[in-house]
Design an enzyme around this catalytic site. Structure first.
Site, PDB file in Angstrom:
ATOM      1  N   ASN A   7      74.302 -28.031  42.901  1.00 13.97           N
ATOM      2  CA  ASN A   7      75.010 -26.997  42.148  1.00 13.97           C
ATOM      3  C   ASN A   7      73.936 -26.060  41.595  1.00 13.97           C
ATOM      4  O   ASN A   7      73.255 -26.388  40.626  1.00 13.97           O
ATOM      5  CB  ASN A   7      75.812 -27.666  41.019  1.00 13.97           C
ATOM      6  N   ARG A  99      78.092 -26.778  45.831  1.00 12.63           N
ATOM      7  CA  ARG A  99      79.153 -26.108  45.073  1.00 12.63           C
ATOM      8  C   ARG A  99      78.950 -24.614  45.265  1.00 12.63           C
ATOM      9  O   ARG A  99      77.884 -24.088  44.910  1.00 12.63           O
ATOM     10  CB  ARG A  99      79.053 -26.472  43.595  1.00 12.63           C
ATOM     11  N   HIS A 189      86.953 -23.340  38.799  1.00 14.44           N
ATOM     12  CA  HIS A 189      87.006 -24.773  38.438  1.00 14.44           C
ATOM     13  C   HIS A 189      87.948 -25.527  39.368  1.00 14.44           C
ATOM     14  O   HIS A 189      88.516 -26.570  39.000  1.00 14.44           O
ATOM     15  CB  HIS A 189      87.526 -24.984  36.993  1.00 14.44           C
ATOM     16  N   ARG A 250      82.405 -16.959  26.457  1.00 15.38           N
ATOM     17  CA  ARG A 250      83.251 -15.926  27.082  1.00 15.38           C
ATOM     18  C   ARG A 250      84.509 -15.702  26.262  1.00 15.38           C
ATOM     19  O   ARG A 250      85.085 -16.649  25.729  1.00 15.38           O
ATOM     20  CB  ARG A 250      83.661 -16.345  28.503  1.00 15.38           C
ATOM     21  N   GLU A 395      83.360 -33.514  39.745  1.00 14.97           N
ATOM     22  CA  GLU A 395      83.293 -32.534  40.833  1.00 14.97           C
ATOM     23  C   GLU A 395      82.316 -32.973  41.915  1.00 14.97           C
ATOM     24  O   GLU A 395      82.548 -32.766  43.099  1.00 14.97           O
ATOM     25  CB  GLU A 395      82.890 -31.169  40.269  1.00 14.97           C
TER      26      GLU A 395
END
Ligand code: AMP
Length: 414
Positions: A7, A99, A189, A250, A395
């Site tokens: 990732n 990823r 996601h 964010r 993940e």
């Protein structure tokens, strides 16, 4: 098969080495060989790594770019120092799963990386200019270091949301902007939402078609997905991961007119305003203190700071608002599933979000909630019509399994 899961970020590279194959997948017996992260790539990088057999190690090394970081990592994995008996040389790494943040409209599932797939990921750079270029660099570096014969698979953050209906993914903008520039909601996601929806149906012994849940990934980035019949019918993140829930740094949803107003009043360029919305807003922006929920909760407990309280309240209110909206979008759900660093660990945040959802049939079990920290558990009462679960995300495991399945040419059952 030893699958290296990568990732890659702008200055970081997270990794896991997982031994898995078709038999292990069926028996749920995948083996986590090692995991870790290289941070501050570009200077004196910090490498942290741990394996099941050796404790956490931390060291530094001058690593100029992603390629140098990956080369270093592979050398370390194969070295005696790592204590990893399954890997004696780079040849014992049999496949790589990446990823990849944005798969645009092209990728509805994970894909073996060919030149054509790589070109497809490049074509999505406009949609994720901060993320896809790093993923591409990492794919190229892995190909160079391990050789073209080692298969590599791209697992897209957007792919699971491919099932969104037009009415959910289209923005009410002039339609030619969608046609010309592919401006639409993609959602992110996806691997996390997919994994927890899969674990939910395993836990409850349901088929994919019987899976009607709202999954809430609450970490530093936060998103919600409305999953009906096993597939998303709506999701909170948009064309980029900026839209939707309040996150660590964010803003999530805001009135788009605010962008121009901030630019004019603060003398910032549109790009600088976008940066402000991505990196200085959310929990950090409201509290003025930190994006770290753990620190905020401690601060609230110790000092009852007004802005810290506000940040937490806005965060939970927005999450609850999305649950209500998604219940309406999907005609009701069977459960809300919490995941991500906050969703998995914070009993208080879960309680704050669920309080006020009694009208929807959600009755939180206080005792169950307080004991569900970082583990799979039901946290609603047995007679709750809308159940609540905690399911830690994984993940990397899904990426490793997709890698095996793609190489074998199998469809992805989870
Ligand atoms: P992630 O991006 O999934 O790693 O999640 C990171 C976020 O989870 C940070 O805001 C952490 O402060 C938060 N987090 C982790 N553990 C806890 C905890 N026990 N209580 C509250 N927040 C937590």
């Amino acid at each position: 098969m030893n699958v290296l899961v990568l990732n890659s970020g702008s200055s970081s590279l997270k990794f896991q080495l997982i031994a898995t194959d078709r038999e292990r997948i069926q028996k749920n017996a995948d083996e986590r060989i090692c995991r870790g992260e290289v941070e501050r790539i570009g200077g004196e990088a910090i490498v942290t790594a741990e394996s099941e057999k050796s404790p956490r190690q931390k060291f530094t090394a001058p690593l100029a770019d992603l390629s140098a970081a990956l080369e270093y990592l592979i050398r370390w994995i194969a070295s005696e120092e790592s204590g990893i008996s399954q890997v004696q040389s780079a040849a014992d790494i049999h496949a790589v799963g990446h990823r990849v943040v944005h798969g645009g409209e092209m990728f509805s599932e994970s894909a073996i990386i060919t030149d054509e797939v790589l070109k497809g990921i490049e074509d999505c750079i406009d949609l994720a200019p901060l993320h896809n270029p790093n993923n591409i660099k990492c794919i190229r570096a892995a190909r160079q270091i391990l050789g073209p014969k080692v298969p590599q698979v791209a697992v897209f953050d957007t792919a699971f949301h491919h099932s969104l209906p037009e009415r959910a993914y289209l923005y009410a903008l002039p339609y030619h902007l969608y046609r010309r520039h592919h401006i639409r909601r993609y959602g992110f996601h996806g691997t996390s939402h997919r994994y927890v929806a899969y674990r939910y149906r395993v836990l409850r012994n349901l088929t994919r078609e019987q899976t009607h849940v709202i999954t809430l990934h609450l970490g530093n980035g936060c998103s919600a997905a409305a999953i009906r019949g096993g597939y998303p019918v709506d999701t909170s993140m948009g064309m980029t991961p900026l839209e939707g829930l309040v996150m660590g740094t964010r803003s999530g949803d805001i009135d788009p007119a605010i962008v121009n107003l901030i630019a004019t009043k603060e003398g910032l360029s549109p790009h600088e305003v976008e940066m402000l919305l991505n990196t200085q807003s959310g929990l950090l922006g409201i509290s003025g203190l930190t994006n770290d929920m753990r620190v905020l909760q401690q601060e609230l407990k110790d000092h009852d700071d007004r802005r810290v309280r506000l940040a937490i309240e806005v965060f939970c209110y927005r999450a609850r608002k999305y649950i209500g909206a998604f219940l309406a979008c999907m005609g009701g759900a069977d459960a809300v599933v919490f995941t991500g660093g906050i969703g998995e660990n914070s009993t208080d945040i879960r309680a704050r979000i669920c309080t006020g959802l009694e009208w929807a049939g959600l009755k939180l079990d206080k005792n169950r909630n307080e004991h569900a920290i970082g583990k799979e558990a039901q946290i609603s009462t047995d007679d709750s019509n809308l159940k609540a679960f905690v399911i830690p995300t994984d993940e990397e495991l899904l990426i490793a399994r997709d890698t095996v399945r793609c190489i074998a040419g199998e469809p992805h059952p989870s």
